[in-house]
Write a protein that holds these residues in place. Structure first.
Motif, PDB file in Angstrom:
ATOM      1  N   ASN A 142       0.852  -1.183   0.000  1.00 14.90           N
ATOM      2  CA  ASN A 142       0.000   0.000   0.000  1.00 14.90           C
ATOM      3  C   ASN A 142       0.890   1.235   0.000  1.00 14.90           C
ATOM      4  N   SER A 143       0.310   2.397   0.151  1.00 13.16           N
ATOM      5  CA  SER A 143       1.085   3.630   0.017  1.00 13.16           C
ATOM      6  C   SER A 143       1.760   4.076   1.314  1.00 13.16           C
ATOM      7  N   GLU A 144       1.627   3.291   2.390  1.00 15.33           N
ATOM      8  CA  GLU A 144       2.269   3.652   3.652  1.00 15.33           C
ATOM      9  C   GLU A 144       3.789   3.545   3.530  1.00 15.33           C
ATOM     10  N   PRO A 145       4.524   4.468   4.122  1.00 14.16           N
ATOM     11  CA  PRO A 145       5.992   4.433   4.042  1.00 14.16           C
ATOM     12  C   PRO A 145       6.593   3.105   4.505  1.00 14.16           C
ATOM     13  N   THR A 146       6.022   2.518   5.568  1.00 13.60           N
ATOM     14  CA  THR A 146       6.549   1.242   6.063  1.00 13.60           C
ATOM     15  C   THR A 146       6.350   0.130   5.038  1.00 13.60           C
ATOM     16  N   SER A 147       5.231   0.157   4.323  1.00 17.07           N
ATOM     17  CA  SER A 147       4.975  -0.842   3.294  1.00 17.07           C
ATOM     18  C   SER A 147       5.971  -0.703   2.147  1.00 17.07           C
ATOM     19  N   LEU A 148       6.228   0.532   1.734  1.00 18.18           N
ATOM     20  CA  LEU A 148       7.174   0.776   0.648  1.00 18.18           C
ATOM     21  C   LEU A 148       8.576   0.323   1.036  1.00 18.18           C
ATOM     22  N   GLU A 149       8.973   0.675   2.241  1.00 21.08           N
ATOM     23  CA  GLU A 149      10.313   0.307   2.720  1.00 21.08           C
ATOM     24  C   GLU A 149      10.477  -1.203   2.792  1.00 21.08           C
ATOM     25  N   ASN A 150       9.474  -1.887   3.347  1.00 25.71           N
ATOM     26  CA  ASN A 150       9.558  -3.336   3.493  1.00 25.71           C
ATOM     27  C   ASN A 150       9.426  -4.059   2.162  1.00 25.71           C
ATOM     28  N   SER A 151       8.644  -3.492   1.247  1.00 23.56           N
ATOM     29  CA  SER A 151       8.512  -4.094  -0.086  1.00 23.56           C
ATOM     30  C   SER A 151       9.834  -4.038  -0.839  1.00 23.56           C
ATOM     31  N   LYS A 225      -7.004   4.885  -1.632  1.00 26.32           N
ATOM     32  CA  LYS A 225      -8.045   5.826  -1.202  1.00 26.32           C
ATOM     33  C   LYS A 225      -8.117   7.071  -2.078  1.00 26.32           C
ATOM     34  N   THR A 226      -6.995   7.449  -2.679  1.00 29.18           N
ATOM     35  CA  THR A 226      -6.984   8.610  -3.577  1.00 29.18           C
ATOM     36  C   THR A 226      -6.117   8.287  -4.800  1.00 29.18           C
TER      37      THR A 226
END
Length: 294
Positions: A142-151, A225-226
């Motif tokens: 998703n667009s959360e910073p933690t998701s991006l970092e972990n991905s 969401k956007t």
């Protein structure tokens, strides 16, 4: 021989099991023979998304030779065949390499068009190897910073795992392999790995480059969401290309919908019950993109 589709995520809670189950329903509705497998060896819950309250027999029974593979396959209210996981059994998350190969070989030999592996989050060797062994690889975020970092971290570890498996065949690269297995930032990019290889032997560098070029992963952005959040795709794509030398395939997105969590609580499979036309249309588009791009 069945085609393996692996679905992974760098962290939990990004909707991986929702995607796995619903893309399986979409493929089945389009005429494919599909088997959905809960390969989250440490925290199985995929059965909730296909309308089963208790998973019953599953991978554990097959691995411990309590039942052959065809006897652990269940029919589901989601109208897809299913093999459940065993998240409540001590040690299930730590299977041997032999057991890992046993699962993959048996699944490939089954009479299905697609076998979808819903993998656990994180970067354990088992999850990475299941991911890398698949014919088509999909990552949810998703667009959360933690998701991006972990991905990004997941993709880096998965790619470096393939490079390490190549280099470890030559003892001269033992130090590089040790550093690749480390959690530190010894090699911030594929280019830095190649730089270290040049002082030892340049002959394997083209093979490392080939691994990166052929490493194809599809990304799905979930709980959108956007429209502005779609920019996440492009930033992630640029970073993966710059540091890992891999090309990301943008498969599409799934909008946020409160009815998703409600459907899980009621054990009501989302896609086949058409609980949201917009979400189901996005899943149909993802099915097409998955088959076309990967």
């Amino acid at each position: 021989m069945a085609e393996i589709i692996s679905v992974a995520s760098g962290k939990g809670g990004v909707g991986k099991s929702f995607f796995s189950s619903n893309i399986a329903m979409a493929l089945s509705s389009a005429g494919s023979r599909v088997l959905l497998v809960d390969a989250d060896l440490g925290g199985a819950n995929l059965h909730d998304f296909v309308g089963i309250r208790v998973p019953g027999v599953g991978l554990y029974d097959f691995l411990k030779e309590k039942a052959p593979i065809d006897k652990v396959i269940q029919n589901t209210p989601a109208q897809v065949d299913f093999i459940g996981g065993s998240g409540d059994i001590l040690g299930m998350a730590h299977i041997t390499n032999y057991e890992k190969l046993k699962v993959l070989n048996k699944l490939k030999a089954l009479d299905y068009d697609h076998v979808i592996l819903d993998l656990g989050a994180g970067t354990s060797y088992n999850m990475i190897d299941f991911f890398n062994s698949a014919d088509r690889k999909v990552m949810l975020m998703n667009s959360e910073p933690t998701s991006l970092e972990n991905s990004y971290g997941f993709l880096k570890v998965a790619l470096y795992r393939k490079i390490e498996q190549l280099l470890r065949k030559d003892y001269r690269f033992a130090d590089i392999c040790k550093k690749l297995r480390s959690k530190s930032m010894n090699y911030p990019s594929v280019s830095s790995i190649k730089d270290s290889m040049r002082s030892i032997d340049v002959k394997l560098i083209p093979k490392v480059e080939e691994i990166a070029v052929s490493y194809k992963v599809g990304i799905v952005l979930n709980m959108l969401k956007t429209k502005k959040e779609l920019n996440v795709f492009y930033g992630f794509e640029n970073v993966a290309k710059k540091y890992l030398s891999i090309d990301i395939e943008k498969l599409g997105f799934i909008p946020y919908d409160i009815r998703v969590s409600e459907s899980v609580k009621k054990l009501k499979p989302f896609y086949i019950n058409n609980l949201s036309r917009d979400v189901c249309l996005c899943i149909d588009d993802l099915r097409k993109q998955l088959l076309a791009k990967l």
